[in-house]
Design a protein around this motif. Structure first.
Motif, PDB file in Angstrom:
ATOM      1  N   SER A 184      44.462 -14.332  38.789  1.00 22.85           N
ATOM      2  CA  SER A 184      44.096 -13.769  40.086  1.00 22.85           C
ATOM      3  C   SER A 184      42.585 -13.684  40.215  1.00 22.85           C
ATOM      4  N   LEU A 185      42.069 -14.190  41.317  1.00 25.50           N
ATOM      5  CA  LEU A 185      40.664 -14.031  41.678  1.00 25.50           C
ATOM      6  C   LEU A 185      40.632 -13.213  42.959  1.00 25.50           C
ATOM      7  N   ILE A 186      40.013 -12.040  42.897  1.00 29.78           N
ATOM      8  CA  ILE A 186      40.008 -11.108  44.022  1.00 29.78           C
ATOM      9  C   ILE A 186      38.568 -10.692  44.310  1.00 29.78           C
ATOM     10  N   ASP A 187      38.140 -10.888  45.536  1.00 30.14           N
ATOM     11  CA  ASP A 187      36.759 -10.542  45.918  1.00 30.14           C
ATOM     12  C   ASP A 187      35.755 -11.225  44.988  1.00 30.14           C
ATOM     13  N   VAL A 188      36.003 -12.469  44.681  1.00 30.28           N
ATOM     14  CA  VAL A 188      35.067 -13.257  43.872  1.00 30.28           C
ATOM     15  C   VAL A 188      34.241 -14.119  44.807  1.00 30.28           C
ATOM     16  N   LYS A 236      40.389 -13.007  49.242  1.00 32.13           N
ATOM     17  CA  LYS A 236      39.022 -12.752  49.668  1.00 32.13           C
ATOM     18  C   LYS A 236      38.024 -13.425  48.725  1.00 32.13           C
ATOM     19  N   VAL A 237      38.331 -14.650  48.350  1.00 34.22           N
ATOM     20  CA  VAL A 237      37.419 -15.451  47.533  1.00 34.22           C
ATOM     21  C   VAL A 237      36.508 -16.246  48.467  1.00 34.22           C
ATOM     22  N   SER A 238      35.228 -16.254  48.154  1.00 29.38           N
ATOM     23  CA  SER A 238      34.249 -17.010  48.932  1.00 29.38           C
ATOM     24  C   SER A 238      33.630 -18.087  48.059  1.00 29.38           C
ATOM     25  N   VAL A 239      33.703 -19.317  48.513  1.00 28.43           N
ATOM     26  CA  VAL A 239      32.987 -20.432  47.882  1.00 28.43           C
ATOM     27  C   VAL A 239      32.041 -20.959  48.949  1.00 28.43           C
ATOM     28  N   VAL A 240      30.826 -20.434  48.942  1.00 28.22           N
ATOM     29  CA  VAL A 240      29.885 -20.665  50.032  1.00 28.22           C
ATOM     30  C   VAL A 240      28.470 -20.791  49.466  1.00 28.22           C
ATOM     31  N   CYS A 262      40.365 -16.235  52.431  1.00 27.37           N
ATOM     32  CA  CYS A 262      39.290 -16.872  51.663  1.00 27.37           C
ATOM     33  C   CYS A 262      38.336 -17.623  52.593  1.00 27.37           C
ATOM     34  N   THR A 263      37.131 -17.912  52.090  1.00 29.05           N
ATOM     35  CA  THR A 263      36.105 -18.602  52.861  1.00 29.05           C
ATOM     36  C   THR A 263      35.506 -19.714  52.013  1.00 29.05           C
ATOM     37  N   PHE A 264      35.533 -20.923  52.554  1.00 29.08           N
ATOM     38  CA  PHE A 264      34.913 -22.075  51.901  1.00 29.08           C
ATOM     39  C   PHE A 264      33.903 -22.686  52.865  1.00 29.08           C
ATOM     40  N   ALA A 265      32.748 -23.053  52.343  1.00 26.06           N
ATOM     41  CA  ALA A 265      31.741 -23.714  53.173  1.00 26.06           C
ATOM     42  C   ALA A 265      30.916 -24.657  52.313  1.00 26.06           C
ATOM     43  N   VAL A 312      45.683 -12.872  34.106  1.00 25.96           N
ATOM     44  CA  VAL A 312      44.261 -12.538  34.016  1.00 25.96           C
ATOM     45  C   VAL A 312      43.740 -12.320  35.430  1.00 25.96           C
ATOM     46  N   THR A 313      43.047 -11.206  35.652  1.00 26.21           N
ATOM     47  CA  THR A 313      42.496 -10.879  36.962  1.00 26.21           C
ATOM     48  C   THR A 313      40.983 -10.767  36.873  1.00 26.21           C
TER      49      THR A 313
END
Length: 638
Positions: free
Chosen positions: A254-258, A281-285, A320-323, A128-129
């Motif tokens: 797959s999580l892409i640009d989420v 390129k997943v962002s959790v911010v 990916c980016t986490f903040a 699943v994408t």
């Protein structure tokens, strides 16, 4: 004094929303030569139909195509295209169940969750994408503001809520065991010297925009490294609820640009299954300021940013980016299962924490209760489950001083291929369901808890860590409170950059065992002190990292056999000018940037470290090491 830190108890969901088939589904495009079927969301979101109803129709149509394909003997690629840059306000999660080769193409769309519940669930699926999609919450599932007063015990705190942030009764009533954190608006991180968190047990609205927070213990019940709270301090207050994206018993998601901008609980949770999740390129911010706000958001997720439980294969994260995750940014682990009794040759009764993560055929590692050393490896030939109310007392005793089992009378009856010298209280863990192969590259972590890996064959490379609240990057077992496995094996931490790590005060207390910006070791059982008598972390490489302005050791390694600490560049450590009580757990008085304890076969060379008020040496090799096997060369104090 109350316990210094603890994490929200995980909610392992075992059920998901099912979507009934509905008539009048939107038109699917004709199948291409490759057998693909594509649906357009615009065909479902017609006049008078809200987003929840439209998604229900779309998911029903997708389920029908998938079921028909299964009956025909093979999968079909199915895609759902959302409207370009469209905003969908939802109050129910998008539930994808038993889908294979499915893609949700967000096309820049936004899901705004109005219910403070899960936004997406994926269960029993493969390949699943989800791509190019933003998920946010309105109203937000947390609040923030400024301390205006507190009582003399510092357990009742009055907070002026920041303009635009929620103080509604539903949110406040949900905060019964939440995070209360003192923050720095300038760095958008935990205030240096603040407690990592204090438990918020009750929150009530006093007047418009003013709330009173009842704490589980005094915010000023302090230890030497902790600064007192003060009027004017900025604080965040979070509860613990549903997880924004939850994946259960699935493979190759797959999580892409989420872009995930808030969550009532964890951001991304994967429970069991084959795993192999890919995040690109997943962002959790934190999202944008809410309407009417003059201050930026200081929270992204109310607990972990991402969490992977007993998956066969760990995640791969690239770019990916986490903040501002309220707890760990990443946690990958299995569980320990404790021996209740030996019931026959090669046969043992085990107590699980959750009913997940162990199966016939699994390769296992054993663990001695007293030392945590291995008692051998083998495989499980048979596993059967039953309830044994007569053993509840014995089971409860095994979980004393630990996060308790959620299965007070459940027994796993296992038969091993080979007998092991296991006694009551010893444990086993599955090496087949431990998140092996976790890989994190070119990703950034700001104002988060740990990136924590307890699986084998892991790589963290070319990442950036700024203003971590505690340990920035950690590997090794938690056979203590959380019973999360396992030890590090075939681990590489390479070419990462760290600055201003260990903002929180907890890591600098006498009872803390995790005391490095990079920490490889173990979290010990209650009552233990000092380096434990095992060498369970195996084949560890820490190479080419840049660590600046740490408030504690730069690198701390323990309980390891086969260590390389090579070519790391270290700036200031113990930045607050003192080590406070750090190291007392091991009987240490810190004086170096790098410390290795209870290890053998180590190579520590070509590292540089800046001198400081505490740091008078680049490397310390503790007396607990097998020094004849530890090579220290060409390390320089600048």
């Amino acid at each position: 004094m109350k316990p210094l830190s603890r994490r929200r108890v995980l909610t392992l969901a075992s059920s998901f929303l099912t979507t009934p088939l509905m008539s009048g589904a939107g038109r699917a495009q004709p199948a291409s030569a490759s057998g693909a079927t594509t649906f357009e969301m615009t065909n479902f979101l017609t006049a008078g139909v809200d987003a929840d109803a439209a998604f229900a129709k779309a998911l029903a149509a997708i389920a029908k195509v998938a079921n028909d394909a299964a009956k025909s003997g093979g999968p079909v690629h199915i895609a759902l295209n959302l409207g370009k840059n469209t905003t969908y306000r939802i109050s129910h999660p998008l539930a994808f169940k038993a889908l294979h080769d499915f893609e949700l193409n967000g096309n820049g769309a936004r899901l705004i969750n109005t219910s403070r519940e899960a936004s997406m669930t994926i269960s029993g699926s493969s390949r699943v994408t989800i791509r190019d999609l933003t998920i946010d919450y309105d109203p937000l599932p947390f609040t923030q503001g400024t301390i205006t007063t507190f009582d003399k015990t510092a357990t009742q705190i009055t907070v002026k809520v920041d303009a635009g942030y929620p103080d509604d009764p539903a949110l406040l009533a949900s905060i019964t065991d939440g995070f209360f954190k003192v923050m720095d608006r300038g760095t958008k991180a935990l205030k240096v010297g603040a407690r990592d968190f204090v438990s918020a047990t009750k929150v009530q609205r006093i007047s418009d925009g003013v709330i009173k927070v009842q704490l589980g213990w005094s915010a000023n019940d302090r230890f030497p490294s902790q600064l007192p709270i003060a009027v004017g301090d900025c604080v965040t207050i979070c509860g613990s609820g549903s997880h924004a994206i939850q994946v259960d018993s699935s493979q190759a998601t797959s999580l892409i640009d989420v872009r995930l901008l808030a969550s009532p609980g964890m951001g991304i949770l994967e429970n069991g299954g084959a795993g192999s999740m890919m995040l690109q390129k997943v962002s959790v911010v934190p999202g944008p300021r809410p309407k009417g706000a003059t201050a930026d958001r200081l929270v992204s997720t109310n607990s972990d940013g991402s969490h992977f439980i007993t998956v066969e294969r760990g995640p791969t994260m690239d770019d990916c980016t986490f903040a501002n995750t309220s707890d760990d940014a990443v946690n990958v682990h299995g569980f320990y299962y404790y021996v209740v009794q030996k019931s026959g040759p090669r046969r043992y009764l085990l107590t699980p924490k959750w009913d997940i993560g162990l199966a016939a055929g699994d390769q296992i590692e054993s663990c001695d209760r007293a030392t945590s050393r291995s008692l051998g490896r083998t495989r499980i030939e048979q596993l059967t489950k039953s309830h044994a109310p007569n053993l509840k007392g014995q089971i409860a005793a095994l979980w004393k001083n630990k996060s308790p089992t959620t299965q007070p009378d459940l027994i796993y009856d296992v038969v091993l291929q080979q007998d092991l010298p296991l006694k009551v209280g010893d444990s086993i863990t599955s090496l087949s369901r431990i998140g092996a192969g976790t890989t994190i590259r070119r990703s950034s972590f700001h104002a988060c808890g740990r990136v924590l890996i307890k699986g084998t064959n892991a790589l963290v490379e070319d990442c950036q860590f700024t203003y971590s609240s505690g340990v920035a990057l950690q590997a090794g077992s938690d056979i203590g409170f959380w019973s999360e496995s396992g030890f590090a094996e075939n681990l590489v931490f390479r070419n990462n950059r760290f600055t201003h790590s260990i903002a929180g005060a907890n890591e600098m207390t006498a009872g803390n065992d995790a005391i490095g910006t990079i920490y490889i070791g173990m979290t010990c059982p209650a009552g233990a002190k000092g380096f434990q008598n095992n060498l369970q972390n195996r084949n560890v490489t820490i190479e080419g990292n840049h660590i600046n302005d740490s408030n504690i050791y730069a690198i701390f390694v323990a309980n390891a056999d086969g260590v390389k600490i090579i070519g790391n560049s270290i700036g200031q450590t113990f930045l607050r000018g003192t080590a406070y009580d750090a190291g007392q757990f091991y009987g240490l008085k810190p004086n170096s940037s790098i410390l290795i304890g209870k290890s053998r076969n180590a190579d520590i060379n070509n590292n540089t470290a800046a001198s400081g008020k505490v740091t008078k040496a680049a490397v310390t090799v503790d007396a607990s090491c097998e020094k004849a096997t530890v090579r220290v060369a060409n390390n320089r104090l600048t």
